[in-house]
Write an enzyme that holds these catalytic residues in place. Structure first.
Site, PDB file in Angstrom:
ATOM      1  N   GLY B  42       0.841  -1.199   0.000  1.00 29.52           N
ATOM      2  CA  GLY B  42       0.000   0.000   0.000  1.00 29.52           C
ATOM      3  C   GLY B  42       0.876   1.248   0.000  1.00 29.52           C
ATOM      4  O   GLY B  42       2.045   1.197  -0.396  1.00 29.52           O
ATOM      5  N   LEU B  43       0.319   2.360   0.451  1.00 30.58           N
ATOM      6  CA  LEU B  43       1.091   3.601   0.413  1.00 30.58           C
ATOM      7  C   LEU B  43       2.396   3.472   1.178  1.00 30.58           C
ATOM      8  O   LEU B  43       3.453   3.853   0.683  1.00 30.58           O
ATOM      9  CB  LEU B  43       0.258   4.758   0.975  1.00 30.58           C
ATOM     10  CG  LEU B  43      -0.874   5.228   0.074  1.00 30.58           C
ATOM     11  CD1 LEU B  43      -1.660   6.330   0.762  1.00 30.58           C
ATOM     12  CD2 LEU B  43      -0.341   5.731  -1.258  1.00 30.58           C
ATOM     13  N   ALA B  44       2.343   2.911   2.386  1.00 28.22           N
ATOM     14  CA  ALA B  44       3.561   2.798   3.188  1.00 28.22           C
ATOM     15  C   ALA B  44       4.537   1.822   2.535  1.00 28.22           C
ATOM     16  O   ALA B  44       5.723   2.134   2.374  1.00 28.22           O
ATOM     17  CB  ALA B  44       3.217   2.356   4.611  1.00 28.22           C
ATOM     18  N   GLY B  45       4.057   0.662   2.141  1.00 27.66           N
ATOM     19  CA  GLY B  45       4.925  -0.373   1.599  1.00 27.66           C
ATOM     20  C   GLY B  45       5.546   0.016   0.269  1.00 27.66           C
ATOM     21  O   GLY B  45       6.771  -0.100   0.077  1.00 27.66           O
ATOM     22  N   HIS B 266     -16.168   5.245  11.328  1.00 26.44           N
ATOM     23  CA  HIS B 266     -16.353   6.391  10.436  1.00 26.44           C
ATOM     24  C   HIS B 266     -17.839   6.747  10.351  1.00 26.44           C
ATOM     25  O   HIS B 266     -18.663   5.867  10.124  1.00 26.44           O
ATOM     26  CB  HIS B 266     -15.807   6.040   9.055  1.00 26.44           C
ATOM     27  CG  HIS B 266     -15.600   7.236   8.187  1.00 26.44           C
ATOM     28  ND1 HIS B 266     -16.638   8.012   7.737  1.00 26.44           N
ATOM     29  CD2 HIS B 266     -14.460   7.803   7.698  1.00 26.44           C
ATOM     30  CE1 HIS B 266     -16.138   9.002   7.005  1.00 26.44           C
ATOM     31  NE2 HIS B 266     -14.829   8.892   6.969  1.00 26.44           N
ATOM     32  N   ARG B 330     -14.312  12.470  13.481  1.00 27.04           N
ATOM     33  CA  ARG B 330     -15.113  11.290  13.190  1.00 27.04           C
ATOM     34  C   ARG B 330     -15.742  10.636  14.414  1.00 27.04           C
ATOM     35  O   ARG B 330     -16.885  10.212  14.382  1.00 27.04           O
ATOM     36  CB  ARG B 330     -14.229  10.274  12.473  1.00 27.04           C
ATOM     37  CG  ARG B 330     -13.844  10.778  11.108  1.00 27.04           C
ATOM     38  CD  ARG B 330     -12.861   9.874  10.426  1.00 27.04           C
ATOM     39  NE  ARG B 330     -12.623  10.367   9.073  1.00 27.04           N
ATOM     40  CZ  ARG B 330     -11.749   9.866   8.223  1.00 27.04           C
ATOM     41  NH1 ARG B 330     -11.004   8.841   8.582  1.00 27.04           N
ATOM     42  NH2 ARG B 330     -11.615  10.371   7.023  1.00 27.04           N
ATOM     43  N   HIS B 423     -13.708   1.607  10.208  1.00 27.48           N
ATOM     44  CA  HIS B 423     -12.996   2.150   9.065  1.00 27.48           C
ATOM     45  C   HIS B 423     -11.482   2.046   9.187  1.00 27.48           C
ATOM     46  O   HIS B 423     -10.781   1.763   8.220  1.00 27.48           O
ATOM     47  CB  HIS B 423     -13.389   3.614   8.907  1.00 27.48           C
ATOM     48  CG  HIS B 423     -12.737   4.310   7.762  1.00 27.48           C
ATOM     49  ND1 HIS B 423     -12.811   3.838   6.489  1.00 27.48           N
ATOM     50  CD2 HIS B 423     -11.990   5.437   7.706  1.00 27.48           C
ATOM     51  CE1 HIS B 423     -12.133   4.653   5.678  1.00 27.48           C
ATOM     52  NE2 HIS B 423     -11.619   5.612   6.396  1.00 27.48           N
ATOM     53  N   GLU B 447      -0.627   2.238   8.666  1.00 32.05           N
ATOM     54  CA  GLU B 447      -1.696   1.875   9.598  1.00 32.05           C
ATOM     55  C   GLU B 447      -1.285   0.715  10.506  1.00 32.05           C
ATOM     56  O   GLU B 447      -1.845   0.528  11.582  1.00 32.05           O
ATOM     57  CB  GLU B 447      -2.974   1.514   8.816  1.00 32.05           C
ATOM     58  CG  GLU B 447      -4.197   1.373   9.706  1.00 32.05           C
ATOM     59  CD  GLU B 447      -5.471   1.025   8.937  1.00 32.05           C
ATOM     60  OE1 GLU B 447      -5.449   1.057   7.695  1.00 32.05           O
ATOM     61  OE2 GLU B 447      -6.487   0.713   9.586  1.00 32.05           O
TER      62      GLU B 447
END
Lengths: 255, 658
Positions: B42-45, B266, B330, B423, B447
Site C-alpha cells: 500500500g502507500l507505506a509499503g 467512520h 469522526r 474504518h 496503519e
C-alpha cells in the site's frame, strides 16, 4: 424493493492452468435484489462448502469498484450489463427472477487462467515497469506549486489516471488488445509537464512490452472503452498513437 | 520490559532535522549487500520499497493481491493533508501538529506527530513530481478542501479518488525499481511468519498463494506495511482481504501490540442492507464539507425526506457543535449519529441511519455562485440545481455514482442515508521513533503501527502518514539499525530458525485441514464480528467487555473444532487463506477487549459508557495518559507495558469542538 429471486448460474470451472475447464451449472435461491453480484457468489460458495464441494475461486478485494481486482465476464460482457460499473458494484437488482447467468473468466492469451474465474494479469505490471512512471527519486523535488498545470490538462490527465487496471478492456476486445490500458498511462503522463522528458522512451518501451506480452492489435472497434468500468475514452488511444509514431519517427534508440 | 521510544533530545522543532543529520549512514557499496523485506504494497509499503531501492538496498516486496496496485490504500477517497498553507488561511506545521494531537484526544506521541506534520509538505511535492493529477485551479495551482477537526483548508485531493492516485504514484515508483531489477516483487504471496534469529528479525515465511508452496526469505530487516485490523469486525470499510495476520505473527514472536482498542468508526458509510452484506462502503468525509447531517425532529417520522420541511429537521451536529458543525472529528460525529438513532430518530427501513443532505449547498453555495459567474439574473430553482449539480459532480462525482449503484437511490435528488462503520485502526504494533517494533530489525509502517493518531485519526491523515513513513522517515531511520549490520552476511535459509518457522506454519495449515468440521470460515468470522461490534464497538462497558472475552474464547475453541476448510494446501485456495486470517482475528479480538477493559476512561474512538459527561467522552489524564503496549505471553495471556505520554509543547485540555 421487490421480492427475492431464484437464478441458474453457468460458471466456468477450471482446476488450474493446465486443466481444460468446463461450465458447471448451479442453482441459487432467495437472492435479494440488494445483494451485490459477488455477495450472490458468496451465497453460492457457502452452499458448495456445506455440500463438501470446492467453492468457486474468483478475484475480488475492495468491493467498492476501485482496486480493479474483480474480473468476471458476465453474460458475454466484462463486469456485466451495466455501463461504467465493476462486477463488485453490480447489484442483483439488475437481474430478474428465473434468469440464467453465464460467468466466465477474462479470456486472453496474455491473461492465463489460474483457477476458475481467476486469471494472471501480471503482464500489466510488467508494462508499467517498462515505462509507466516519471523517473524521479524520492526527495528530488521542488515545491509542488512551482509546476503549473492548467485545469483542463489536469482534468484530462486525471480522467486517464482513473484506470483501475482490471483488464476488462482486454477481455472485451476481440483481439485481446491492451491498447486502452497502455494508452491511459501514456496519455496521463503525456498531458503533464512532469512526463515530458521521457515521453518518447515511455511510448516506445511500453508498446514494445505490450507486444512482447502477447496482447493483440488494435482495430479501433471501441469495445474496450464501451466496456471500461471507468469509461476511459478512446481519445487516449489516439493520443498514444500520436506519441508512439512521433517517438518512432525521431527515435534515438531504434531497436 | 522498559519501553524506550528513542525520541531525540532537543526542542520539538529541531528534533527531526537534527536527528536526520546525525543518524548513521550506510555507504553505497554496503547498501548493495543489505537486503530489506517489505510486506504489503500500500502507500507505506510501496513508497518505502521504492525509496529504499532508489538508495541502493536490495528489496523484496510481498503482497497477497495479484498486483501491488490493488492494496486497499487505493480506496481512500477524500484527500491528504499537508501544512502547505497555500490557502493563506493560517496553516502551519505547528497547527497541523496541534490539530492531530488534539484530534487524537491527547493519546499520541508529540515528537512523532510533529515530524509527520513537518514532512507532510514534502509528500505533496513528491507526488506532484511523479505526475499525480491533483485537483487544480484554472491558474494551474493546486486546490484544497477542508476536512473534519480542522478550521483550515489543507487537504489536497483528486476528486473522490485521492488514495487511488497516490497509490498509483507510489506503485509506478515501485514498478520502476522492479523494472530496473532493484526490487523483486512477490505478488499473490502471504507472509505467515517472521523468522527471528538471536533476537533479531531475519526473514519471513511466505506462502505462494497460487501453488501453495511455502517459501523462506532472508532479510537484514523486515518492514511490515500491512495495514489495519478493522476486519476483525467482519463488516468494515476494509477490503475483503485486509487482515492482521502479518502483524499478529510478529506480535506472537515478541512485537508489542499498542492500543488495540483504538478503533475508528467512520460516521458516513452506506448503511447495512441485509444479512448478505459482505462489506461496507465509505462515503468520504469530504462530503461533510457540502452535506448537512440531519434527522427528523419527530421520533419515528416516516415521511419522505424531501417532504419534511426545514423547520422540522434537526441538524444535530450544527446544534451541538456550532464551532465545527458538520466538520467535527469522526469519533464525535459517529457517536452523535448513534445517539440520535438509539433515541428513536433514525431513518430508513432499519432506522439505523441519518441523512446527509446536499440540497441546500447544491442550490445556495454552488448554484448561486455559478449563476453569478455566468451573470444569470434571478435564476430559477431548476437552473440553480442544475448548475450546482455540475460543481458537485466534479468534486465528488464517483462517490455519488457509487452511492446510487449500491442503494439504487439518486443522492442528487434524495439525501444520502448514512451510518457509522468500522474504518480504521489507530492501534497497531508498538514502534519507537525509528518505526522499529520491540523486535530489533522488525519495523511497522503506516496503519500497521500505532504511532501518530492517538485515540482518533483525523480525516485525510492516513494517506499522509503512510507516505510520510515510507518516503521520508524509514529511509533515514533504517540507517540507525542497518549501519550496524554491514558485517552480517546473508543468512542461508536452511538455518534452524527458518526450518522451525516453516514447520510451525505447515503444522497450522495441516491442523486447519484436519478439523473437517461442519461450518465455514465465514460463519465464524461473522459471529466474531457481531460480538466485537456489539460489545467493543462504538460504545463499550465493563460488563459487555467481560462477556465478550468469554464469548470470543468459546468461539475460538469452537472454530478449532468445527471449521471446514475445503480443498488442499498445495493449490490456489482462498478458503484456506481466510481460515488462517480468521484464526488470528479470533485472538486479536480478545486482546482488543482486554485493552478496552483496562482503559477505564473515554477518549477518541474508545468510548466507555461509564466515563462520560453530558454525552461527551470523559478522559482520565491522571491515570491513562499512556500507550498500552501488550506483550504476548503463552496461550493468549498478555502483559501490559506502559509508555507514559509526555506533553512538553502542548497543554492538554478537554477536547472541545463546541
Amino acid at each position: 424493493m421487490s421480492g427475492t429471486m431464484n437464478l441458474t448460474l453457468k460458471v466456468w470451472r477450471q482446476k488450474n492452468k493446465n486443466d481444460k475447464g468446463a461450465f458447471a451449472t448451479y442453482q441459487v435461491k432467495d437472492i435479494s435484489p440488494d445483494m451485490s453480484f459477488l455477495e450472490m457468489f458468496d451465497v453460492l460458495n457457502e452452499q458448495l462448502i456445506s455440500k463438501g464441494e470446492t467453492p468457486i475461486a474468483f478475484d475480488h478485494d475492495c468491493r467498492e469498484g476501485i482496486c480493479g481486482m474483480c474480473s468476471m465476464y458476465i453474460n458475454g460482457r466484462p463486469h456485466g450489463p451495466l455501463k461504467g460499473v465493476t462486477t463488485c458494484q453490480l447489484h442483483m437488482r439488475s437481474f430478474h427472477d428465473g434468469d440464467t447467468i453465464v460467468v466466465e473468466p477474462w479470456r486472453a492469451q496474455a491473461f492465463p487462467v489460474i483457477k476458475d474465474l481467476v486469471v494472471d494479469r501480471s503482464s500489466f505490471d510488467r508494462i508499467i515497469a517498462s515505462g509507466g512512471f516519471v523517473s524521479v527519486n524520492t526527495g528530488n523535488t521542488k515545491d509542488a506549486n512551482n509546476i503549473l498545470i492548467g485545469k483542463e490538462d489536469a482534468d484530462e490527465a486525471f480522467s486517464a489516471a482513473a484506470c483501475i487496471g482490471c483488464g476488462a478492456c482486454v477481455a472485451a476486445c476481440k483481439n485481446a488488445s491492451a491498447m486502452l490500458f497502455v494508452s491511459a498511462k501514456i496519455s496521463q503522463l503525456a498531458m503533464l509537464p512532469q512526463g515530458d522528458p521521457e515521453r518518447k522512451r515511455r511510448a516506445e518501451n511500453m508498446v514494445e512490452t505490450m507486444d512482447e506480452e502477447g496482447f493483440g492489435s488494435c482495430t479501433n472497434t471501441g469495445a474496450c472503452s464501451a466496456e471500461c468500468p471507468k469509461e476511459i475514452s478512446l481519445e487516449h488511444i489516439a493520443r498514444m498513437n500520436r506519441e508512439y509514431f512521433g517517438a518512432k519517427f525521431t527515435s534515438q534508440n531504434v531497436k | 520490559m522498559k519501553l524506550d521510544a528513542k525520541i531525540p533530545e532537543g526542542p520539538l522543532e529541531s528534533k527531526w532535522t537534527k536527528y536526520r543529520s546525525k543518524v548513521p549512514l550506510v555507504n553505497p557499496a554496503n547498501k548493495r549487500n543489505l537486503e530489506v523485506i517489505v510486506v504489503g504494497s500500500g502507500l507505506a509499503g510501496s513508497s518505502a520499497a521504492a525509496s529504499l531501492a532508489e538508495m541502493g538496498y536490495k528489496v523484496k516486496v510481498f503482497c497477497f493481491q495479484d498486483s501491488p496496485r490493488r492494496a486497499h490504500s487505493i480506496a481512500a477517497q477524500g484527500g491528504i493533508n499537508a501544512a502547505k498553507n497555500y490557502q493563506n488561511d493560517g496553516d502551519s506545521v505547528y497547527r497541523l501538529f496541534y490539530d492531530t494531537i488534539k484530534g487524537g484526544d491527547y493519546r499520541a506521541r508529540e515528537a512523532n506527530v510533529y515530524r509527520l506534520a513537518e514532512v507532510s509538505v514534502n509528500i505533496i511535492d513528491q507526488c506532484v513530481a511523479q505526475g499525480v493529477p491533483f485537483a487544480r485551479e484554472y491558474g494551474g495551482l493546486l486546490k484544497n478542501r477542508s476536512f473534519g477537526g480542522t478550521q483550515v483548508k489543507r487537504t489536497f485531493y483528486a476528486a473522490g479518488q485521492t488514495g487511488q492516485q497516490l497509490l498509483l504514484g507510489a506503485y509506478s515508483a515501485l514498478q520502476r525499481q522492479i523494472g530496473m531489477g532493484n526490487v523483486q516483487m512477490f505478488a499473490r504471496h502471504e507472509m505467515l511468519d517472521v523468522v527471528v534469529i538471536d533476537g533479531k528479525a531475519r526473514g519471513i515465511i511466505a506462502r505462494d498463494l497460487v501453488t501453495g508452496n511455502l517459501e523462506r526469505h532472508f532479510g537484514h530487516a523486515v518492514l511490515l506495511c500491512t495495514g489495519g485490523y478493522g476486519n476483525v469486525f467482519y463488516l468494515s470499510t476494509n477490503a475483503m482481504g485486509s487482515n492482521v495476520t502479518a502483524a499478529w505473527k510478529a506480535h506472537r514472536k515478541g512485537a508489542f501490540f499498542a492500543n488495540p482498542c483504538f478503533t475508528q468508526i467512520h460516521p458516513t458509510c452506506i448503511p447495512v442492507s441485509g444479512d448478505h452484506q459482505s462489506k461496507l462502503t465509505l462515503m468520504s468525509e469530504s462530503l461533510r464539507n457540502d452535506g448537512r447531517i440531519w434527522v427528523p425532529k419527530k421520533a419515528g417520522d416516516t415521511r419522505h425526506p424531501n417532504d419534511i420541511p426545514e423547520e422540522e429537521r434537526d441538524y444535530y451536529l450544527e446544534r451541538r457543535y456550532p464551532a465545527f458543525g458538520n466538520l467535527v472529528p469522526r469519533d464525535v460525529a459517529s457517536r452523535a449519529a448513534k445517539e440520535r438513532c438509539d433515541a428513536g430518530f433514525g431513518v430508513g427501513n432499519s432506522k439505523q441511519a441519518v441523512y446527509l443532505d446536499f440540497k441546500s449547498n447544491l442550490i445556495n453555495k454552488y448554484g448561486r455562485a455559478e449563476a453569478a459567474k455566468l451573470g444569470i439574473q434571478n435564476p430559477s430553482m431548476e437552473k440553480l440545481i442544475a448548475l450546482g449539480k455540475e460543481v458537485v459532480k466534479e468534486e465528488y462525482g464517483n462517490l455519488f455514482d457509487m452511492y446510487k449503484q449500491i442503494t439504487g437511490e439518486d443522492p442528487y435528488e434524495v439525501p444520502m442515508r448514512i451510518y457509522p462503520a468500522v474504518h480504521y485502526t489507530m492501534g497497531g504494533l508498538w514502534v519507537d521513533y525509528n518505526l522499529m517494533t520491540t523486535i530489533p530489525g522488525l519495523y511497522a509502517l503506516g496503519e500497521a503501527n500505532f504511532s501518530d493518531h492517538g485515540a482518533n485519526r483525523l480525516g485525510a491523515s492516513a494517506l499522509m502518514q503512510g507516505l510520510a513513513d515510507g518516503y521520508f522517515v524509514i529511509p533515514y531511520t533504517i540507517g540507525a539499525y542497518l549501519s550496524s549490520e554491514i558485517k552480517t552476511k546473508a543468512i542461508p535459509t536452511d538455518h534452524p530458525a527458518f526450518e522451525e518457522a516453516e514447520k510451525n506454519v505447515k503444522s497450522t495449515i495441516n491442523q486447519l485441514f484436519s478439523i473437517k468440521g461442519s461450518k465455514s470460515v465465514d460463519y465464524f468470522h461473522k459471529r466474531l464480528g457481531k460480538i466485537m461490534w456489539d460489545k467493543c464497538g462504538m460504545a463499550r462497558n465493563e460488563k459487555g467487555l467481560i462477556s465478550a472475552i468469554d464469548e470470543i474464547r468459546a468461539l475460538r475453541a469452537e472454530f478449532w473444532k468445527e471449521v471446514r476448510v475445503p480443498g488442499s494446501a498445495d493449490e490456489f485456495n482462498p478458503e484456506l487463506e481466510k481460515a488462517g486470517r480468521v484464526a488470528d482475528f479470533l485472538e486479536l479480538g480478545e486482546l482488543m477487549c482486554v485493552d478496552a477493559l483496562d482503559r477505564k476512561e473515554s477518549c477518541g474512538g474508545h468510548f466507555r459508557e461509564e466515563y462520560e459527561e453530558d454525552g461527551e467522552a470523559l478522559r482520565d489524564d491522571d491515570n491513562y495518559k499512556y500507550v498500552a503496549a501488550w506483550e504476548y505471553k503463552e496461550n493468549t495471556q498478555w502483559n501490559l507495558n506502559k509508555e507514559d505520554l509526555v506533553y512538553e509543547n502542548i497543554t492538554i485540555a478537554k477536547r472541545s469542538y463546541k
